[in-house]
Design a protein around this motif. Sequence first.
Motif, PDB file in Angstrom:
ATOM      1  N   GLN A  67      -4.461  -3.798   3.340  1.00  0.00           N
ATOM      2  CA  GLN A  67      -3.732  -3.654   4.597  1.00  0.00           C
ATOM      3  C   GLN A  67      -4.220  -4.702   5.606  1.00  0.00           C
ATOM      4  N   ARG A  74      -3.883  -5.186   8.832  1.00  0.00           N
ATOM      5  CA  ARG A  74      -4.452  -4.745  10.102  1.00  0.00           C
ATOM      6  C   ARG A  74      -5.912  -4.311   9.943  1.00  0.00           C
ATOM      7  N   ARG A 119      -9.100  -6.132  11.663  1.00  0.00           N
ATOM      8  CA  ARG A 119     -10.011  -5.360  12.495  1.00  0.00           C
ATOM      9  C   ARG A 119     -11.456  -5.532  12.048  1.00  0.00           C
TER      10      ARG A 119
END
Length: 296
Positions: free
Chosen positions: A14, A16, A20
């Motif tokens: 993923q 994102r 992060r």
Amino acid sequence: ADVSDLVARARAGQPRAVARLISLVENGSPLLREIMARLCAERPAKARIIGLTGSPGVGKSTSTGMLVRAFREQGSRVGVLAVDPSSPFTGGALLGDRVRMQDHATDPELFIRSMASRGHLGGLSWATPQALRVLEAAGCEVILVETVGVGQAEVDIASLADTTIVLLAPGMGDGVQAAKAGILEIADVFVVNKADRDGAQAAIRELRNMIALVTRDWKPPIVPTVAYRGEGAQDLVKALDAHWTHLEESGELGRRRQARARDEIEAIALATLRSRFAHLHGDRRLDALARRVLDE
């Protein structure tokens, strides 16, 4: 941040979550130790790390985009770390290298991340090794690291990458320039980009003369390219594959990666020591010591 959840989602690919985690790494988060421990608890397959360096204007970003396309056509999951210089005055960075890779922006099997050097010398960011570990955990099989592009002293990439590409362009130096120590000595593969311009063959001849003096087992090949048109991409991939085979067969791959781990441990220890000394800035005890130095 829930580190276990972030790591699980990053391992699932993923974007994102990957972004992060890299942000936490860049910012020196207190969670950094936990992040690295969880990433290393379930070791991912080692990615091929390919570094691209060279002077500003030789076409590093365009060449990176060309390699992205070539490796994606082979079906490889690709990660890109593009390091941009931070301003010594404002501390800001444009992070513009990825602008030249917009053709790949919607590819779900590609992750592009720009990183600011944040004052770190040598063409990389201090957080680059940890960011590489995040991309490995995310399943990237090939990771391209594009350096700042600051000149002949930009050699940190050689201790980080499995294969280092040094890019040159016609008209950016003579034979004496090609023989200078530093950045040209770290090349595993030379690329003469913008090979459709006058002077390309002269640059190739000068490099061949220099390589003739090399005493290593591996003689760096020279690949002419015109990156913005994609010309020379397959020849460059073949040269990279040949070097990868050499690394595996000679045992050099294991030696390089052990040296990389050793350097990373040393860098972490030095960074911790510097952070402790930073607390002394402005301390009255330093003023007292400074007066003693002046008086003596």
